[in-house]
Scaffold this active site. Structure first.
Site, PDB file in Angstrom:
ATOM      1  N   CYS A 128       0.870  -1.411   0.079  1.00 53.84           N
ATOM      2  CA  CYS A 128      -0.073   0.116   0.150  1.00 53.84           C
ATOM      3  C   CYS A 128       0.866   1.194   0.029  1.00 53.84           C
ATOM      4  O   CYS A 128       1.505   1.488   1.110  1.00 53.84           O
ATOM      5  CB  CYS A 128      -0.947  -0.030   1.210  1.00 53.84           C
ATOM      6  SG  CYS A 128      -1.899  -1.565   1.413  1.00 53.84           S
ATOM      7  N   SER A 136       1.834   9.426  -8.622  1.00 49.10           N
ATOM      8  CA  SER A 136       3.259   9.551  -9.075  1.00 49.10           C
ATOM      9  C   SER A 136       4.018  10.510  -8.261  1.00 49.10           C
ATOM     10  O   SER A 136       5.289  10.451  -8.024  1.00 49.10           O
ATOM     11  CB  SER A 136       3.364  10.219 -10.642  1.00 49.10           C
ATOM     12  OG  SER A 136       2.495   9.256 -11.465  1.00 49.10           O
ATOM     13  N   ILE A 363      -8.154  -6.728 -36.845  1.00 49.37           N
ATOM     14  CA  ILE A 363      -8.078  -7.967 -37.656  1.00 49.37           C
ATOM     15  C   ILE A 363      -9.070  -9.017 -37.725  1.00 49.37           C
ATOM     16  O   ILE A 363      -9.510  -9.552 -38.429  1.00 49.37           O
ATOM     17  CB  ILE A 363      -6.522  -8.523 -37.475  1.00 49.37           C
ATOM     18  CG1 ILE A 363      -5.494  -7.809 -38.186  1.00 49.37           C
ATOM     19  CG2 ILE A 363      -6.756  -9.951 -38.274  1.00 49.37           C
ATOM     20  CD1 ILE A 363      -4.130  -7.982 -37.489  1.00 49.37           C
ATOM     21  N   GLU A 389       2.689   1.655 -11.928  1.00 49.39           N
ATOM     22  CA  GLU A 389       4.509   1.726 -12.095  1.00 49.39           C
ATOM     23  C   GLU A 389       4.886   2.882 -12.675  1.00 49.39           C
ATOM     24  O   GLU A 389       5.829   2.888 -13.406  1.00 49.39           O
ATOM     25  CB  GLU A 389       4.899   0.413 -12.647  1.00 49.39           C
ATOM     26  CG  GLU A 389       6.302   0.195 -12.243  1.00 49.39           C
ATOM     27  CD  GLU A 389       6.491  -0.343 -10.874  1.00 49.39           C
ATOM     28  OE1 GLU A 389       7.699   0.011 -10.263  1.00 49.39           O
ATOM     29  OE2 GLU A 389       5.722  -0.587 -10.105  1.00 49.39           O
ATOM     30  N   GLY A 390       4.040   4.062 -12.739  1.00 51.93           N
ATOM     31  CA  GLY A 390       4.403   5.401 -13.623  1.00 51.93           C
ATOM     32  C   GLY A 390       3.725   5.398 -14.950  1.00 51.93           C
ATOM     33  O   GLY A 390       3.970   4.387 -15.757  1.00 51.93           O
ATOM     34  N   THR A 391       3.074   6.256 -15.045  1.00 50.64           N
ATOM     35  CA  THR A 391       2.248   6.452 -16.314  1.00 50.64           C
ATOM     36  C   THR A 391       3.435   6.663 -17.548  1.00 50.64           C
ATOM     37  O   THR A 391       4.368   6.911 -17.399  1.00 50.64           O
ATOM     38  CB  THR A 391       1.352   7.596 -16.279  1.00 50.64           C
ATOM     39  OG1 THR A 391       2.110   9.004 -16.315  1.00 50.64           O
ATOM     40  CG2 THR A 391       0.387   7.571 -15.130  1.00 50.64           C
TER      41      THR A 391
END
Length: 409
Positions: A128, A136, A363, A389-391
């Protein structure tokens, strides 16, 4: 130091094939059901525990692979099976790594076994860190931990969000501020044992993708944990805080912060590998469909428009994997990320997953837009890779500032 290689050795190939078999035989058949249910797939986690995949020993073996390819290879195969279920299987590893990185030997031996349970009674753990106003921007963390010296207890108050396994975990690892004036340097990590009063699950998020992975808020209301639950111990924390204060006075705060960013850089290739697994899965479905689906008397693969899309998809997937492997090898062998190679791998792989899964739907046409085919789910799942995990925007910022020699804030 292991030489860089693009060839898996025999042992790695054996593990890869074993994981691929589990993903194909156990994870994939269950994927649609648990995506619809939006619940933790406990039976699948239990099966993973029975064969040894859901265990600290397995991930430790892959982590200590001197080539650096153990973890990305494992992540790719499991997430090739299904991203939501795979995240349920590997999510406990986030908390375990937090204890391994910061805890004492006694804490490691005490708490990590409780995170996993056993094959007859599996448990999960939660890490957490993120908060409603501090994703961020980790320096803005508001969760506070205050030491009660008289009782040798820490009192924790705050709200965490986007916690994988939050609220349902047996053990929670909580990052809190013990000295707000130091920003991210004033943070510490705490174990919250099972059944601790004051910890409760808040909102459970109904997500666009990875729906088999439980994500929720964790509310901490005057949560009291013993002093022994401070990872690393109070003496070590006091020493670290004292050093941070001295360096801040000396104007070295940015240098220290940059060193801390290296830790995040090293973990990002694993997320890139997850994205590669999802992209590869969608590509394989699209390739098989293009070979067998006929229109105007011939397979649609014979149409240049489709064939070129598949060629681009495969090229991008292979390029993403190579970036992930390079960064993983560098991390294990202590090579500095002078060009933010960890962020590069995560950025390119996550963007590739979104693009490739969208092309797979195109497709397959109308079929790809339905839940009868898995590419619709894969496309929904792929969106998370450019966020957690970070944009992607944060990755580009890290890369650009690293190249410019600027501090990363």
């Amino acid at each position: 130091m292991a030489e860089f290689t693009m060839e898996l050795n025999d042992e790695q190939k054996e593990v890869r094939d074993w994981l691929h078999g589990f993903a194909a035989d156990v994870i994939r058949p269950a994927a649609a059901e648990w995506d619809e249910r939006e619940e933790t797939p406990w039976p699948v986690i239990q099966e993973a525990a029975k064969v040894g995949i859901y265990s600290l020993d397995f991930y430790a073996q892959q982590y200590f692979d001197s080539t650096g390819l153990g973890i990305p290879m494992a992540m790719e195969e499991l997430f090739w099976g299904d991203a939501g279920i795979a995240l349920s299987i590997v999510g406990t590893g986030l908390a375990a790594v937090g204890v391994l990185a910061n805890g004492t030997e006694e804490q490691i031996g005490t708490w990590i076994p409780q995170m996993y349970g056993d094959q007859n009674d599996v448990k999960v753990a939660a890490f957490c860190s993120s908060e409603p106003d501090a994703g961020s921007d980790v320096a803005s963390m508001r969760t506070r931990a205050v030491y009660d010296e008289a009782k040798d207890e820490w009192v924790i108050n705050g709200t965490k969000t986007w916690a994988t396994n939050g609220g349902i975990a047996n053990v929670h690892v909580v990052v809190a501020s013990v000295d707000p004036e130091l920003g991210s340097k004033g943070h510490a990590s705490f174990i919250v044992p099972p059944g601790t009063p004051g910890l409760a699950q808040g909102q459970k998020f109904k997500k666009h993708g990875i729906r088999a992975s439980h994500t929720a808020e964790v509310v901490l209301d005057h949560v009291r944990v013993p002093g022994s639950c401070l990872l690393g111990g109070k003496e070590k924390l006091d020493e670290r805080l004292a050093r941070a204060r001295e360096k801040a006075k000396a104007g070295g705060g940015e240098r220290v912060k940059n060193a801390a960013m290296a830790t995040f850089e090293a973990s990002r290739p694993a997320v890139g590998a997850m994205a590669v697994g999802t992209a590869r899965a969608a590509y394989e479905v699209a390739l098989d469909y293009a070979r067998t689906r006929e229109q105007f008397g011939r397979p649609i693969m014979d149409n240049q428009g489709v064939a070129f899309q598949l060629a681009d998809m495969r090229t991008q997937i292979d390029a993403a994997r190579l970036l992930v492997w390079r960064a993983s090898w560098m991390a294990v062998n202590g090579k500095p990320f002078t060009a933010a190679e960890g962020s590069m791998s995560k950025l390119f792989a996550s963007e590739t997953a979104k693009k490739v899964t969208a092309q797979a739907i195109q497709i397959l046409g109308g079929n790809g837009y339905t839940r009868e085919y898995p590419v619709e789910r894969m496309h929904r799942d792929s969106a998370i890779y450019t966020i957690f995990e970070g944009t992607s925007e944060i990755q580009r910022l890290v890369i650009a500032r690293t190249l410019a020699g600027m501090p990363i804030r």
